[in-house]
Every structure is written in C-alpha cells, then in structure tokens.
Write a protein that holds these residues in place. Structure first.
Motif, short mmCIF file in Angstrom:
data_model
loop_
_atom_site.label_atom_id
_atom_site.label_comp_id
_atom_site.label_asym_id
_atom_site.label_seq_id
_atom_site.Cartn_x
_atom_site.Cartn_y
_atom_site.Cartn_z
N THR A 65 0.84 -1.18 0.00
CA THR A 65 0.00 0.00 0.00
C THR A 65 0.88 1.24 0.00
O THR A 65 2.04 1.19 0.45
N THR A 66 0.33 2.33 -0.50
CA THR A 66 1.04 3.62 -0.45
C THR A 66 0.81 4.32 0.88
O THR A 66 1.44 5.35 1.14
N LEU A 67 -0.07 3.78 1.71
CA LEU A 67 -0.38 4.38 3.01
C LEU A 67 0.62 3.91 4.06
O LEU A 67 1.36 2.95 3.86
N THR A 68 0.62 4.59 5.18
CA THR A 68 1.47 4.19 6.31
C THR A 68 0.89 2.94 6.95
O THR A 68 -0.29 2.92 7.33
N LYS A 69 1.71 1.89 7.10
CA LYS A 69 1.24 0.62 7.65
C LYS A 69 2.13 0.20 8.81
O LYS A 69 3.33 0.47 8.83
N THR A 70 1.53 -0.49 9.77
CA THR A 70 2.26 -1.00 10.94
C THR A 70 1.75 -2.40 11.25
O THR A 70 0.52 -2.61 11.36
N LEU A 71 2.66 -3.35 11.38
CA LEU A 71 2.30 -4.72 11.76
C LEU A 71 2.04 -4.74 13.26
O LEU A 71 2.93 -4.48 14.06
N VAL A 72 0.81 -5.08 13.65
CA VAL A 72 0.45 -5.05 15.07
C VAL A 72 0.35 -6.45 15.69
O VAL A 72 0.50 -6.60 16.90
N ALA A 73 0.12 -7.48 14.88
CA ALA A 73 0.03 -8.85 15.38
C ALA A 73 0.21 -9.81 14.22
O ALA A 73 -0.04 -9.46 13.06
N SER A 74 0.66 -11.04 14.52
CA SER A 74 0.88 -12.01 13.44
C SER A 74 0.89 -13.43 14.00
O SER A 74 1.12 -13.65 15.20
N GLY A 75 0.62 -14.36 13.11
CA GLY A 75 0.71 -15.79 13.38
C GLY A 75 1.30 -16.48 12.17
O GLY A 75 1.73 -15.82 11.21
N THR A 76 1.31 -17.81 12.18
CA THR A 76 1.89 -18.55 11.06
C THR A 76 1.14 -18.29 9.77
O THR A 76 1.73 -18.12 8.70
N GLN A 77 -0.19 -18.23 9.87
CA GLN A 77 -1.03 -18.11 8.67
C GLN A 77 -1.77 -16.78 8.57
O GLN A 77 -2.64 -16.64 7.73
N TRP A 78 -1.42 -15.80 9.41
CA TRP A 78 -2.14 -14.53 9.35
C TRP A 78 -1.27 -13.40 9.86
O TRP A 78 -0.30 -13.60 10.60
N LYS A 79 -1.68 -12.18 9.46
CA LYS A 79 -1.03 -10.97 9.93
C LYS A 79 -2.08 -9.87 10.03
O LYS A 79 -3.01 -9.81 9.21
N GLN A 80 -1.90 -9.00 11.01
CA GLN A 80 -2.81 -7.87 11.19
C GLN A 80 -2.02 -6.57 11.11
O GLN A 80 -1.00 -6.42 11.78
N TYR A 81 -2.53 -5.64 10.28
CA TYR A 81 -1.84 -4.38 10.04
C TYR A 81 -2.74 -3.21 10.45
O TYR A 81 -3.97 -3.27 10.31
N LEU A 82 -2.09 -2.16 10.93
CA LEU A 82 -2.78 -0.89 11.15
C LEU A 82 -2.39 0.06 10.02
O LEU A 82 -1.21 0.37 9.83
#
Length: 268
Positions: A65-82
């Motif tokens: 993405t061209t937006l500002t992103k931050t990885l806030v949580a993750s697992g083996t099969q998933w990731k959550q971004y802000l």
C-alpha cells in the motif's frame, strides 16, 4: 521359496509421506483472504486490516500500500496491520508465497466525509396562514455525494427529500430547497433537516446528521371589515388630534391679541 522383504520395506510408507509433505507437487493450491472484504474509512482516520492464508507454512507474506502501515500482530497463517491516515480512495494488496507460488488479494478502500454540520433556514420566519415560506437545508463538506439523502421534516413528518446522483469523490456542499404553504398547525411543530449518508454498499453503515430545530410563527390574517374599522378609528383619532392642535393655535392667537390690546390701553 520365501519372499525376500526389501530393506526399505519398513520405512517405505513413512518416507513416501515425508517426501510428499516436504516436496509438494506443482498441483498444490492455497487461498489468500483479507478482512474486511470491503472497507470505508472517514478521511484522516486509521483502520485494521487482516491478511490470512490457507497455506500451512507460507514462505513470505506482506501488505502492499502507499499508506502508512504497521504490523500489530501475526501468526503462522495470518497478519494484522494498522493502516493510518487514509485520505483518499485506494487499493491495498495482501500477498502470501507458498509452494514457490505467490497469490495476491486486493481490497478497495473508500474514503467518506460525514455530515458533521447540517444547517437549516426558514424564510420568512413569520408568515400568515395560507402564505408561502421557503425551507432551505445545506450540508458543507460531505462525500461521497451520490450516497447522501437530505430530508426536510415538520415534527417527525417528512415534507420533502432529495437524493443526490453526482459522482464526486471530493467533498462538496449539498443543498435542498422546498417551498411550502403555511398552515395554522405549522406553528406548533419544529422544522428540521436530516442528512443520511448511506455507506452500506461500500461496506459501512448509515451515518446520520440532524440540524437544530427551527420554529415558524404563523398568524391569522386580519379580516377586511376589521381592517376597515381600525382604519376608521385611526382616522378619527388623527382628525381629533389635528383639530385639537388647530384649536390650541387659534385660542393662543386670540389670547395673545387680547393681551396686546390690554397693553396698548394701559400705555395710552
């Protein structure tokens, strides 16, 4: 003659399963998912985006993405971004690499400007029964305009509404005007304007905004015969007033002449 067992006989099946797991064939498939599947964000705000895959052990993954992103949580099969400071419509991509193959999933992000300020004006604010008056409502800086509906209300009753069809991404001013005839009961109701920004087709909710209530002063027009009586009374009073002034002037002049005559006699 007895059959001879292969030296790999005991390990043949486990070895085959291990080879299948570690070296999958080219026919292996996996899926990539994003949540939410549709996203609408208020301009300047932030939001959470989840990326996941059906691949048990993905090699690489990420969010483009061209937006500002931050990885806030993750697992083996998933990731959550802000994702922060969303200021315009954009597309965000999530990717995973598995079995030496890469798959993408896209997410359309729409930006909206809520109806924070809804303004209402009655012109005139005082009108006779049967007279005409105008109701005007406007909302500054609202988008997307094609999902906006403005409704003019008398009490809880909808008098008039307007749905906009303009395909505009930038925030604009929306206005609706309605001409009405005053009824006696209008003076007992408040007038208001409600703005509804329907974002359900974009993955959001309905955003509401309501103006401050306004009142209309309605009075009964004066009958013609009563008006004639009032005009007659006012005319008579005006005549008496002017007559009294003239009489005062005449009597004043007469008294002055008498006084002047008296002074002359005394002087002689």
């Amino acid at each position: 003659m007895p059959l001879k067992m292969s030296p790999f006989g005991c390990w043949g099946l486990p070895a085959a399963l291990l080879a299948l797991f570690c070296c999958p064939g080219s026919g292996e498939t996996f899926e990539v998912h994003m949540y939410p599947e549709q996203l609408v964000v208020e301009s300047g705000e932030s939001t959470l985006i989840n990326c996941s895959t059906s691949c048990a052990l993905p090699d690489t993954s990420g969010l483009e993405t061209t937006l500002t992103k931050t990885l806030v949580a993750s697992g083996t099969q998933w990731k959550q971004y802000l994702v922060s400071n969303v200021s315009q419509d954009t597309i965000i991509y999530c990717y995973f690499t598995c079995f030496r193959k890469q798959k993408l999933k896209s997410l359309n992000v729409s930006v909206f400007y809520p109806p924070k300020e809804v303004l209402l004006k009655l012109k005139p604010t005082r009108v006779a029964v049967g007279g005409s008056f105008t109701i005007e409502c406007w909302v500054p800086n609202v988008a997307p305009l094609e999902t906006l509906t403005l409704t003019l209300l008398r009490g809880k009753e909808a008098m008039h509404n307007k749905t906009f069809r303009t395909m505009a991404l930038a925030p604009q001013e929306a206005t609706v005007t309605h001409n009405a005839t005053a009824h006696k009961e209008d003076g007992r109701h408040n007038f208001s304007c409600r703005a509804d920004l329907d974002l359900r087709s974009l993955g959001g909710d309905i955003i509401h905004g309501v103006s401050e209530p306004q009142t209309l002063k309605v009075y009964e027009p004066m009958p013609d015969n009563q008006m004639v009586v009032i005009i007659t009374v006012v005319s008579v009073l005006l005549f008496l007033f002017v007559t009294s002034i003239l009489l005062c002037f005449v009597f004043g002049q007469h008294w002055r002449q008498r006084q002047m005559g008296a002074y002359r006699v005394q002087g002689a």
